[in-house]
Design a protein around this motif. Sequence first.
Motif, mmCIF file in Angstrom:
data_model
loop_
_atom_site.group_PDB
_atom_site.id
_atom_site.type_symbol
_atom_site.label_atom_id
_atom_site.label_comp_id
_atom_site.label_asym_id
_atom_site.label_seq_id
_atom_site.Cartn_x
_atom_site.Cartn_y
_atom_site.Cartn_z
ATOM 1 N N CYS A 36 -6.730 28.637 24.091
ATOM 2 C CA CYS A 36 -5.968 28.060 25.194
ATOM 3 C C CYS A 36 -5.314 26.750 24.757
ATOM 4 O O CYS A 36 -5.876 26.003 23.947
ATOM 5 N N TRP A 37 -4.166 26.452 25.328
ATOM 6 C CA TRP A 37 -3.440 25.210 25.035
ATOM 7 C C TRP A 37 -4.324 23.996 25.289
ATOM 8 O O TRP A 37 -4.220 22.983 24.607
ATOM 9 N N CYS A 38 -5.227 24.125 26.262
ATOM 10 C CA CYS A 38 -6.025 22.962 26.658
ATOM 11 C C CYS A 38 -7.063 22.556 25.615
ATOM 12 O O CYS A 38 -7.563 21.435 25.668
ATOM 13 N N THR A 39 -7.367 23.448 24.683
ATOM 14 C CA THR A 39 -8.353 23.092 23.660
ATOM 15 C C THR A 39 -7.802 22.049 22.694
ATOM 16 O O THR A 39 -8.571 21.417 21.974
ATOM 17 N N GLN A 40 -6.496 21.864 22.676
ATOM 18 C CA GLN A 40 -5.857 20.875 21.816
ATOM 19 C C GLN A 40 -5.328 19.679 22.600
ATOM 20 O O GLN A 40 -4.679 18.801 22.029
ATOM 21 N N ALA A 41 -5.582 19.649 23.901
ATOM 22 C CA ALA A 41 -5.049 18.585 24.760
ATOM 23 C C ALA A 41 -6.103 17.517 25.034
ATOM 24 O O ALA A 41 -7.302 17.794 25.000
ATOM 25 N N ASP A 42 -5.632 16.313 25.289
ATOM 26 C CA ASP A 42 -6.492 15.220 25.717
ATOM 27 C C ASP A 42 -6.219 14.969 27.193
ATOM 28 O O ASP A 42 -5.062 14.874 27.605
ATOM 29 N N PHE A 43 -7.267 14.878 27.967
ATOM 30 C CA PHE A 43 -7.140 14.634 29.398
ATOM 31 C C PHE A 43 -7.704 13.250 29.703
ATOM 32 O O PHE A 43 -8.868 12.973 29.408
ATOM 33 N N SER A 44 -6.884 12.407 30.293
ATOM 34 C CA SER A 44 -7.325 11.039 30.590
ATOM 35 C C SER A 44 -8.371 11.053 31.702
ATOM 36 O O SER A 44 -8.420 11.961 32.537
ATOM 37 N N ALA A 45 -9.180 10.007 31.716
ATOM 38 C CA ALA A 45 -10.182 9.861 32.774
ATOM 39 C C ALA A 45 -9.500 9.758 34.139
ATOM 40 O O ALA A 45 -10.010 10.275 35.139
#
Length: 72
Positions: A36-45
């Motif tokens: 999934c694309w999200c495995t390489q994404a950073d999500f801010s707090a």
Amino acid sequence: MKITPPTDPAHCPLCGKPNQCAMELERSSGQKQPPCWCTQADFSADLLAQIPAESKGKACVCAACAHAATPC
């Protein structure tokens, strides 16, 4: 008393649009998906704090909401 509909794991808990989550698609279809694309994404707090409590751990944020929360 406010009644909230159950969380739909195929839709973003922030905007309600399809989240294109490959992991959810694999779970629901039984067909192997690429990472999934999200495995390489950073999500801010800050972004994660916007997710309603009832949706945490149940639905992925979509790429558009993740991108909008990323500073340029």
